[in-house]
Design a protein around this motif. Structure first.
Motif, short mmCIF file in Angstrom:
data_model
loop_
_atom_site.label_atom_id
_atom_site.label_comp_id
_atom_site.label_asym_id
_atom_site.label_seq_id
_atom_site.Cartn_x
_atom_site.Cartn_y
_atom_site.Cartn_z
N LYS A 98 0.65 -1.39 0.07
CA LYS A 98 0.00 0.15 -0.18
C LYS A 98 0.65 1.13 -0.02
O LYS A 98 1.80 1.33 0.85
CB LYS A 98 -0.72 0.10 1.18
N ARG A 152 0.42 5.58 -0.05
CA ARG A 152 -0.39 6.83 0.32
C ARG A 152 0.41 8.05 -0.20
O ARG A 152 1.46 8.22 0.29
CB ARG A 152 -0.98 7.06 1.66
N PHE A 164 -3.08 12.24 0.18
CA PHE A 164 -4.05 11.21 0.78
C PHE A 164 -4.58 10.23 -0.31
O PHE A 164 -5.32 9.36 0.63
CB PHE A 164 -5.04 11.92 1.75
N THR A 210 -4.84 6.90 -1.87
CA THR A 210 -4.12 5.44 -1.43
C THR A 210 -4.51 4.53 -2.35
O THR A 210 -5.73 4.32 -2.85
CB THR A 210 -4.74 5.08 0.06
#
Length: 386
Positions: free
Chosen positions: A285, A287, A291, A293
């Motif tokens: 993951k 980000r 913000f 993601t």
């Protein structure tokens, strides 16, 4: 009330799983492993007769037993059968701890009020074999240590009961190698002073053992005397292990990002090996500074090896990081977990890689996680400690 603890172990589990669907493998030497430079993950009793053992280089095993049938391991199949066995045991036993992919501890204290504990355990063992076709050995005793040693002595397809007044007579003549978690280094140390049987170890002053080995000396002395108060921990299946790192300042420094990835994977892989997990799915993951993601995942062969996991995570990260915006956070998650140890999984890796991981883990266990590791991951370790 005297405790009644059972240790159940599937005999040559991987080999037995392969034999379920292939009758030609019965009564012949079988080795589970793979790769020209791989190691033996498991072997049949027929192969053990020739000196073959787990974690032995495959080439050496074939020199000892050239007629052996070599089969590449299938962890997905083994994991499925392991879950089936666990479900059968959990249906009947009051408290179950799954110690590994092929062994369970059961606390059946008090069951003899209604059934004979030994008879009950024997019927459970027969039920497992009847439903799965897999052979099982078990030992019933007063604690986990004695039960586990008993199972080892009763194989194959054995059953044994060791009452409290029979614990010392049972343990005394056995080699200290039979004590769980007593490694080669400790065995060599004790052998040099003439301590090779459990009764000799049990009669040593505990203070001497503590001076020689450290705090583990007390635990070793207790085990030699058949003393173990550890509880059977109810089994719960862990779903994943993961870690995330949020940077102090958003960054596009790829060199630093790759270094952090290496450190994060190394820490998670060490946790997997300590807890005896193998992973089949990798999730990455990121980000961005705004913000947003995004995640990507990949399926892999079951492993807990840093080199395989790091390669997969980096490939996913490189595919994922497409915007060339500053990154705020990196996350890594390993899912699809099954019980198993490093040497079980290394069907393709070399003996040298196996020995390297084992040596690094021993150093980390003794001196601390941050005392040894890949140079690429040290930036992550240093950052974590600030």
């Amino acid at each position: 009330m005297e405790r009644a603890i059972v240790h159940m172990d599937m005999d040559t589990f991987f080999v037995s799983c392969e034999r379920l669907g292939n009758s030609s493998l019965h009564n012949i030497p079988v080795i589970i492993g793979g790769g020209d430079r791989g190691v033996v993950a498991s072997c049949s009793y027929e192969a053990r007769y020739f000196g073959v053992r787990s974690a032995m280089p495959l080439k050496m095993a074939l020199r000892l037993c050239p007629e052996a049938k070599v089969i590449k391991g299938d962890m997905e199949k083994y994991s499925l059968l392991s879950r089936t066995v666990t479900e059968i045991i959990e249906e009947k036993a009051p408290v179950v701890e799954k110690a590994s992919i092929d062994e369970h501890y059961l606390d059946i204290t008090g069951i003899d009020k209604f059934f004979g504990a030994y008879q009950w355990t024997q019927e459970l063992m027969q039920s497992v074999t009847r439903h799965t076709g897999l052979p099982v050995s078990f030992a019933l005793s007063v604690n986990k240590t004695v039960a586990k040693i008993g199972t080892g002595e009763s194989k194959p397809a054995g059953r044994i009961e060791i009452a409290s007044n029979g614990v010392r007579p049972f343990l005394n003549p056995l080699s200290i190698k039979k004590i769980p978690m007593l490694g080669d280094a400790t065995f060599q140390l004790l052998s040099r002073i003439g301590v090779r049987q459990i009764h000799t170890l049990a009669e040593m002053p505990v203070e001497v053992l503590q001076q020689m080995i450290g705090k583990n000396g007390i635990d070793l002395w207790k085990k030699a005397n058949g003393i173990d108060f550890s509880q059977v921990e109810p089994y719960t299946e862990r779903k994943s292990v993961s870690t995330e790192h949020t940077f102090d300042q958003d960054t596009i420094d790829l060199y630093m990002l790759h270094a952090f990835i290496s450190g994060m994977v190394e820490k998670l892989a060490y946790q997997l090996r300590c807890e005896q997990w193998l992973v089949s799915t990798v999730v990455v993951k990121i980000r961005y500074a705004n913000f947003d993601t995004e995640t990507k995942q990949a399926k892999i062969a079951y492993t807990s090896a840093d080199n395989i996991l790091t390669k997969t995570v980096r490939e996913l990260f490189d595919r994922l990081y497409s915007r060339r915006m500053r990154i705020r956070l990196i996350g890594i998650r390993f899912t699809g977990l099954v019980r198993g140890s490093l040497q079980i999984n290394l069907f393709e890796d070399t003996q040298e890689m196996t020995v390297l991981y084992q040596a690094m883990d021993r150093i980390k266990n003794r001196f601390g996680y941050d005392k040894v590791g890949r140079a690429a991951g040290f930036n992550f370790t240093a950052k974590q400690e600030k």
